[in-house]
Design a protein around this motif. Sequence first.
Motif, PDB file in Angstrom:
ATOM      1  N   LEU A 237      32.848  34.409  41.538  1.00 35.20           N
ATOM      2  CA  LEU A 237      33.767  33.597  42.333  1.00 35.20           C
ATOM      3  C   LEU A 237      34.327  32.482  41.463  1.00 35.20           C
ATOM      4  CD1 LEU A 237      31.870  33.171  45.728  1.00 35.20           C
ATOM      5  CD2 LEU A 237      33.763  34.717  45.237  1.00 35.20           C
ATOM      6  N   TYR A 238      35.645  32.379  41.459  1.00 33.91           N
ATOM      7  CA  TYR A 238      36.337  31.336  40.708  1.00 33.91           C
ATOM      8  C   TYR A 238      37.241  30.551  41.659  1.00 33.91           C
ATOM      9  CZ  TYR A 238      35.051  34.124  36.560  1.00 33.91           C
ATOM     10  OH  TYR A 238      34.368  34.823  35.586  1.00 33.91           O
ATOM     11  N   PRO A 239      36.675  29.829  42.631  1.00 27.36           N
ATOM     12  CA  PRO A 239      37.522  29.058  43.547  1.00 27.36           C
ATOM     13  C   PRO A 239      38.119  27.845  42.840  1.00 27.36           C
ATOM     14  CG  PRO A 239      35.201  28.632  43.997  1.00 27.36           C
ATOM     15  CD  PRO A 239      35.249  29.694  42.939  1.00 27.36           C
ATOM     16  N   CYS A 240      39.402  27.600  43.042  1.00 30.55           N
ATOM     17  CA  CYS A 240      40.057  26.507  42.331  1.00 30.55           C
ATOM     18  C   CYS A 240      41.239  25.998  43.146  1.00 30.55           C
ATOM     19  CB  CYS A 240      40.501  26.966  40.947  1.00 30.55           C
ATOM     20  SG  CYS A 240      41.548  28.433  40.946  1.00 30.55           S
ATOM     21  N   HIS A 241      42.110  25.243  42.493  1.00 32.27           N
ATOM     22  CA  HIS A 241      43.338  24.708  43.080  1.00 32.27           C
ATOM     23  C   HIS A 241      43.071  24.012  44.414  1.00 32.27           C
ATOM     24  CE1 HIS A 241      47.456  24.076  43.979  1.00 32.27           C
ATOM     25  NE2 HIS A 241      47.565  25.042  44.874  1.00 32.27           N
ATOM     26  N   ILE A 251      29.459  26.442  48.709  1.00 33.77           N
ATOM     27  CA  ILE A 251      29.420  27.867  48.362  1.00 33.77           C
ATOM     28  C   ILE A 251      28.379  28.114  47.274  1.00 33.77           C
ATOM     29  CG2 ILE A 251      30.726  29.799  47.369  1.00 33.77           C
ATOM     30  CD1 ILE A 251      33.260  28.575  48.612  1.00 33.77           C
ATOM     31  N   HIS A 252      28.303  27.201  46.303  1.00 37.67           N
ATOM     32  CA  HIS A 252      27.399  27.352  45.161  1.00 37.67           C
ATOM     33  C   HIS A 252      25.930  27.360  45.582  1.00 37.67           C
ATOM     34  CE1 HIS A 252      26.556  27.387  40.891  1.00 37.67           C
ATOM     35  NE2 HIS A 252      25.736  26.357  41.015  1.00 37.67           N
ATOM     36  N   LYS A 253      25.632  26.790  46.746  1.00 39.73           N
ATOM     37  CA  LYS A 253      24.250  26.831  47.242  1.00 39.73           C
ATOM     38  C   LYS A 253      23.806  28.265  47.513  1.00 39.73           C
ATOM     39  CE  LYS A 253      24.411  22.351  49.660  1.00 39.73           C
ATOM     40  NZ  LYS A 253      24.364  21.709  51.008  1.00 39.73           N
ATOM     41  N   PHE A 254      24.759  29.122  47.835  1.00 40.46           N
ATOM     42  CA  PHE A 254      24.445  30.488  48.257  1.00 40.46           C
ATOM     43  C   PHE A 254      24.895  31.549  47.243  1.00 40.46           C
ATOM     44  CE2 PHE A 254      25.075  27.777  51.929  1.00 40.46           C
ATOM     45  CZ  PHE A 254      23.932  28.012  52.674  1.00 40.46           C
ATOM     46  N   ILE A 255      26.039  31.277  46.577  1.00 39.95           N
ATOM     47  CA  ILE A 255      26.596  32.208  45.591  1.00 39.95           C
ATOM     48  C   ILE A 255      27.038  31.385  44.385  1.00 39.95           C
ATOM     49  CG2 ILE A 255      28.305  34.018  45.173  1.00 39.95           C
ATOM     50  CD1 ILE A 255      28.732  34.072  48.251  1.00 39.95           C
ATOM     51  N   PRO A 256      26.508  31.655  43.205  1.00 37.02           N
ATOM     52  CA  PRO A 256      26.924  30.886  42.031  1.00 37.02           C
ATOM     53  C   PRO A 256      28.432  31.027  41.797  1.00 37.02           C
ATOM     54  CG  PRO A 256      24.979  32.199  41.535  1.00 37.02           C
ATOM     55  CD  PRO A 256      25.474  32.657  42.881  1.00 37.02           C
ATOM     56  N   ILE A 257      29.105  29.888  41.612  1.00 37.07           N
ATOM     57  CA  ILE A 257      30.538  29.926  41.338  1.00 37.07           C
ATOM     58  C   ILE A 257      30.793  29.542  39.892  1.00 37.07           C
ATOM     59  CG2 ILE A 257      31.148  29.441  43.734  1.00 37.07           C
ATOM     60  CD1 ILE A 257      31.918  26.611  42.789  1.00 37.07           C
ATOM     61  N   LYS A 258      31.947  29.969  39.397  1.00 39.51           N
ATOM     62  CA  LYS A 258      32.334  29.723  38.013  1.00 39.51           C
ATOM     63  C   LYS A 258      33.329  28.572  37.949  1.00 39.51           C
ATOM     64  CE  LYS A 258      30.432  33.771  36.745  1.00 39.51           C
ATOM     65  NZ  LYS A 258      29.371  33.969  35.744  1.00 39.51           N
ATOM     66  N   GLU A 259      33.301  27.844  36.847  1.00 41.21           N
ATOM     67  CA  GLU A 259      34.265  26.767  36.644  1.00 41.21           C
ATOM     68  C   GLU A 259      35.618  27.349  36.254  1.00 41.21           C
ATOM     69  OE1 GLU A 259      34.819  22.605  34.118  1.00 41.21           O
ATOM     70  OE2 GLU A 259      33.156  23.957  33.655  1.00 41.21           O
ATOM     71  N   VAL A 260      36.671  26.716  36.756  1.00 43.84           N
ATOM     72  CA  VAL A 260      38.036  27.126  36.431  1.00 43.84           C
ATOM     73  C   VAL A 260      38.796  25.932  35.875  1.00 43.84           C
ATOM     74  CG1 VAL A 260      40.199  28.100  37.297  1.00 43.84           C
ATOM     75  CG2 VAL A 260      38.024  28.812  38.306  1.00 43.84           C
ATOM     76  N   GLY A 261      39.559  26.170  34.826  1.00 37.41           N
ATOM     77  CA  GLY A 261      40.430  25.160  34.267  1.00 37.41           C
ATOM     78  C   GLY A 261      41.499  25.797  33.428  1.00 37.41           C
ATOM     79  N   VAL A 262      42.514  25.016  33.083  1.00 32.85           N
ATOM     80  CA  VAL A 262      43.596  25.525  32.245  1.00 32.85           C
ATOM     81  C   VAL A 262      42.987  26.041  30.935  1.00 32.85           C
ATOM     82  CG1 VAL A 262      45.656  24.899  30.946  1.00 32.85           C
ATOM     83  CG2 VAL A 262      45.304  23.987  33.252  1.00 32.85           C
ATOM     84  N   GLY A 263      43.313  27.270  30.590  1.00 33.93           N
ATOM     85  CA  GLY A 263      42.781  27.875  29.371  1.00 33.93           C
ATOM     86  C   GLY A 263      41.719  28.926  29.612  1.00 33.93           C
ATOM     87  N   LEU A 264      41.168  28.980  30.828  1.00 30.66           N
ATOM     88  CA  LEU A 264      40.202  30.030  31.143  1.00 30.66           C
ATOM     89  C   LEU A 264      40.836  31.403  30.915  1.00 30.66           C
ATOM     90  CD1 LEU A 264      37.523  31.103  32.439  1.00 30.66           C
ATOM     91  CD2 LEU A 264      38.700  30.949  34.646  1.00 30.66           C
ATOM     92  N   GLU A 265      40.102  32.290  30.267  1.00 30.59           N
ATOM     93  CA  GLU A 265      40.585  33.648  30.044  1.00 30.59           C
ATOM     94  C   GLU A 265      39.543  34.644  30.538  1.00 30.59           C
ATOM     95  OE1 GLU A 265      42.963  34.445  26.530  1.00 30.59           O
ATOM     96  OE2 GLU A 265      41.707  36.206  26.119  1.00 30.59           O
ATOM     97  N   LEU A 266      39.979  35.596  31.361  1.00 31.87           N
ATOM     98  CA  LEU A 266      39.099  36.608  31.913  1.00 31.87           C
ATOM     99  C   LEU A 266      39.575  37.981  31.465  1.00 31.87           C
ATOM    100  CD1 LEU A 266      38.854  35.292  35.598  1.00 31.87           C
ATOM    101  CD2 LEU A 266      37.219  34.900  33.744  1.00 31.87           C
ATOM    102  N   HIS A 267      38.623  38.868  31.233  1.00 34.95           N
ATOM    103  CA  HIS A 267      38.928  40.251  30.868  1.00 34.95           C
ATOM    104  C   HIS A 267      38.191  41.173  31.834  1.00 34.95           C
ATOM    105  CE1 HIS A 267      40.860  39.359  26.949  1.00 34.95           C
ATOM    106  NE2 HIS A 267      40.118  38.264  27.044  1.00 34.95           N
ATOM    107  N   TRP A 268      38.924  42.059  32.491  1.00 41.07           N
ATOM    108  CA  TRP A 268      38.321  42.985  33.462  1.00 41.07           C
ATOM    109  C   TRP A 268      38.576  44.430  33.040  1.00 41.07           C
ATOM    110  CZ3 TRP A 268      41.186  39.791  37.626  1.00 41.07           C
ATOM    111  CH2 TRP A 268      40.476  38.614  37.912  1.00 41.07           C
TER     112      TRP A 268
END
Length: 268
Positions: A237-241, A251-268
């Motif tokens: 989970l990458y909740p942002c904006h 949410i993080h109490k139940f499901i670990p969330i990821k940090e989001v910021g300008v420059g984040l790059e994801l590969h799927w």
Amino acid sequence: MKLKVVVDNNTYIDQYYYGEPAVCYYIEDDDAKILLDVGYSDLFIKNSVAFGIDLSRVNIIAISHGHNDHTGGLAYYFSNKIKKDVTVIAHPNAFDEKSLGEMKISSPIGKDSLAQNCNLKLSAKPVRISKNITFLGQIPQLNDFENRSPIGTTSLNSKTYDDYVMDDSALVYQGKDGLHIITGCSHSGICNIIEYAKQVCNDDKVISIIGGFHLFQQSERLDETIAYLKKNRIKELYPCHCTSFSVRAEIHKFIPIKEVGVGLELHW
């Protein structure tokens, strides 16, 4: 597939890029080069230059909805004459006039002007925009806890209506491992978006979600959202904006969330 966060509210510590309360993602899927939203200003151009992203190679600009923190950059894109034959895809109501009180919050460019400057494609139905990515079109309500609420007003044919942001949409990438969902603000409800993406792709496995959840405070709706996310066993989970810190913390109490910021790059 590659996704790069070009504009977001947040920036990373010791990474010297700019942020603003807006959204722009750069996405590559095979030969397709896509922007989801273009932020509020010309910041997406400045950050793209810093990242070495050649915006003249972008084939498609997908607009999640018509608010100016997602469409404002269109004026700078076309005034800089970056590319005339780009395809802009959005819901048919995305470029209608939108106001919040006395403040105009709609796109700086309307449908007629856009049609003269690009290949404008408006669709309320899902549209495949690359080999593995689908623009979802209008999101139906598929649960009983994410009722739409009006945000300001919209004008059409000289008449003014409460704006339920029916133009809110999202992208879904269908990979070999399952679905990856990319949202702008989720005015239609993040769980409605997920459920509709599953229907459109005929795939129940959702791996990750990045984007705004449009949740600001602890509430019964947030509790239901967390329960839904847990039930679907979504790993990343990458909740942002437009997702507040308190909501992300809950949410993080139940499901670990990821940090989001300008420059984040994801590969799927």
